[in-house]
Design an enzyme around this catalytic site. Structure first.
Site, short mmCIF file in Angstrom:
data_model
loop_
_atom_site.label_atom_id
_atom_site.label_comp_id
_atom_site.label_asym_id
_atom_site.label_seq_id
_atom_site.Cartn_x
_atom_site.Cartn_y
_atom_site.Cartn_z
N THR A 160 -3.11 -5.58 0.66
CA THR A 160 -2.54 -4.23 0.86
C THR A 160 -3.35 -3.49 1.94
OG1 THR A 160 -3.89 -3.23 -0.89
CG2 THR A 160 -1.75 -4.16 -1.53
N ASP A 161 -4.64 -3.82 2.03
CA ASP A 161 -5.44 -3.18 3.08
C ASP A 161 -4.96 -3.65 4.46
OD1 ASP A 161 -8.07 -3.31 5.01
OD2 ASP A 161 -8.04 -1.55 3.68
N HIS A 197 19.07 28.14 -12.67
CA HIS A 197 19.79 29.31 -13.19
C HIS A 197 19.00 30.61 -13.08
CE1 HIS A 197 22.56 26.34 -14.75
NE2 HIS A 197 21.59 25.76 -15.43
N LYS A 230 0.85 -1.19 0.00
CA LYS A 230 0.00 0.00 0.00
C LYS A 230 0.88 1.23 0.00
CE LYS A 230 -4.21 -0.14 0.82
NZ LYS A 230 -5.26 -0.48 -0.19
N PHE A 233 32.00 30.25 -11.61
CA PHE A 233 32.15 29.09 -12.49
C PHE A 233 33.02 29.53 -13.66
CE2 PHE A 233 31.57 24.91 -13.74
CZ PHE A 233 31.18 24.80 -15.06
N ASN A 286 20.84 22.73 -10.83
CA ASN A 286 21.37 24.10 -10.82
C ASN A 286 20.28 24.98 -11.40
OD1 ASN A 286 22.90 26.35 -10.78
ND2 ASN A 286 24.64 25.52 -11.94
N ARG A 322 28.27 34.81 -9.32
CA ARG A 322 26.94 34.48 -9.86
C ARG A 322 25.99 34.12 -8.72
NH1 ARG A 322 27.44 28.26 -12.36
NH2 ARG A 322 28.02 27.30 -10.38
N VAL A 332 29.04 23.72 -8.49
CA VAL A 332 28.14 22.89 -7.69
C VAL A 332 28.89 21.63 -7.27
CG1 VAL A 332 26.00 21.56 -7.72
CG2 VAL A 332 26.09 23.80 -8.83
N GLN A 333 29.63 21.06 -8.20
CA GLN A 333 30.36 19.82 -7.94
C GLN A 333 31.29 19.96 -6.72
OE1 GLN A 333 29.81 21.18 -10.92
NE2 GLN A 333 29.81 19.66 -12.59
O1 LIG Z 1 28.39 24.65 -11.09
C1 LIG Z 1 28.27 24.39 -12.29
N1 LIG Z 1 28.65 23.18 -12.75
C2 LIG Z 1 28.55 22.82 -14.07
O2 LIG Z 1 28.92 21.71 -14.44
C3 LIG Z 1 28.01 23.81 -14.95
N2 LIG Z 1 27.76 23.80 -16.30
N3 LIG Z 1 27.22 25.00 -16.60
N4 LIG Z 1 27.13 25.76 -15.48
C4 LIG Z 1 27.61 25.04 -14.44
N5 LIG Z 1 27.74 25.32 -13.13
#
Ligand SMILES: O=c1[nH]c(=O)c2nn[nH]c2[nH]1
Length: 293
Positions: free
Chosen positions: A57-58, A254, A10, A159, A252, A176, A225-226
């Site tokens: 499931t009940d 934007h 459920k 970036f 991400n 940014r 971000v990575q």
């Molecule tokens: O942080 C980011 N990682 C990415 O891989 C990426 N590609 N475009 N902008 C980005 N910004």
């Protein structure tokens, strides 16, 4: 052909539980959405229309309500382990139980600066999630998560230095906006049984993971971000020894600059940019798993 895999149960069992402290009059509420899925000797239900092995499931839904009445449902990891243990132990032909619990936010209201004893509000769509699998004689695997934590920083993100070729148009930026909706999860060591699960501070770990995520998001001078999400995963592993690996999935989201120079030379790009166009799509999508060496 043959039945290669099956589980059933459920989904979307909504549950609310209140704890009323008689002495203080303070109420505490929890709201969850539960899914249980069972595996076992159930093939003939599929292949021979034999409903004998089917724990309806009940029945699973009724069990969730009864166990919620009899046991604590907080932390959700513990309640998931209790449910999984019940299904695997109660039915000899059921050999595994998957339990997913989504916990929704009811944050206590502060009225005139004081926490209100029985009033709460939904402060955001962020959810806490638990996914567990209890396997007969093999213990319980638990993954804890939070999702839909929407964050933004107006600077402190860059970036640049990324690969460039004839397909590359994106300009480098040293300053940014960074916004993402955090999905973070941490996988626990396999626990032997419910007794072992009951000793673990899952709520503390959730708080730590959430605090670490926001602190590093805010303070890291992000190169990407990575790079930032990797630091988050590293820190959670350092702070929570029973966690084996940490996952992040970060879109991400934007925010594009808007060039207004066509209008009387109005400056709104680069360091003069203050008005931006938030983009619903497309979005970057970055995955990362950090594990112990
Ligand atoms: O942080 C980011 N990682 C990415 O891989 C990426 N590609 N475009 N902008 C980005 N910004």
């Amino acid at each position: 052909p043959q039945l290669s895999y099956a589980k059933y149960g459920k989904d979307n069992v909504r549950l609310y539980k209140v704890d009323k402290n008689e002495k203080t009059g303070v109420h505490t509420v929890i709201e969850q959405t539960v899914c249980t899925l069972l595996e076992g000797d159930i093939d003939t239900a599929y292949t021979e229309a034999d409903n004998g092995p089917v724990v309806a499931t009940d029945t699973q839904k009724q069990t969730i309500y009864i166990k919620a009445k009899q046991h604590a449902i907080d932390p959700p990891e513990q309640f998931a382990a209790i449910l999984g243990d019940h299904f695997v132990k109660t039915y000899p032909h059921i050999h595994a139980a998957h339990v997913k619990i989504i916990q929704h936010r009811w944050t206590r209201m502060a009225i005139d600066g004081k926490p209100h004893p029985h009033s709460f509000f939904r402060d955001g769509e962020e959810i806490r999630v638990v996914e567990s699998v209890t396997r007969e004689n093999q213990g319980v695997e638990i993954k804890s998560k939070f999702e839909k934590l929407l964050v933004l920083k107006s600077t402190g993100s860059a970036f640049y230095g990324f690969h460039r070729d004839e397909f590359t148009r994106l300009p480098e930026t040293w300053d940014r906006i960074l916004s993402t909706e955090v999905e973070a999860s941490w996988k626990w060591k396999t626990f032997k049984d419910v007794a072992e699960v009951k000793k673990v501070d899952f709520n503390g770990a959730w708080q730590r993971a959430r605090d670490i995520t926001m602190k590093i998001f805010a303070e890291d001078n992000s190169a990407s971000v990575q790079a930032t999400m990797y630091k988050m995963g590293e820190q959670i592993l350092a702070d929570v020894p029973l966690v084996e690996e940490v996952d992040y999935v970060l879109p991400n989201k934007h925010y594009f600059e808007i060039d207004l120079s066509w209008y009387k030379g109005l400056k709104n790009t680069g360091k003069d940019a203050t008005v931006f166009a938030p983009q619903s799509d497309p979005n970057g999508l970055i995955y990362c798993t950090v594990a112990r060496k």
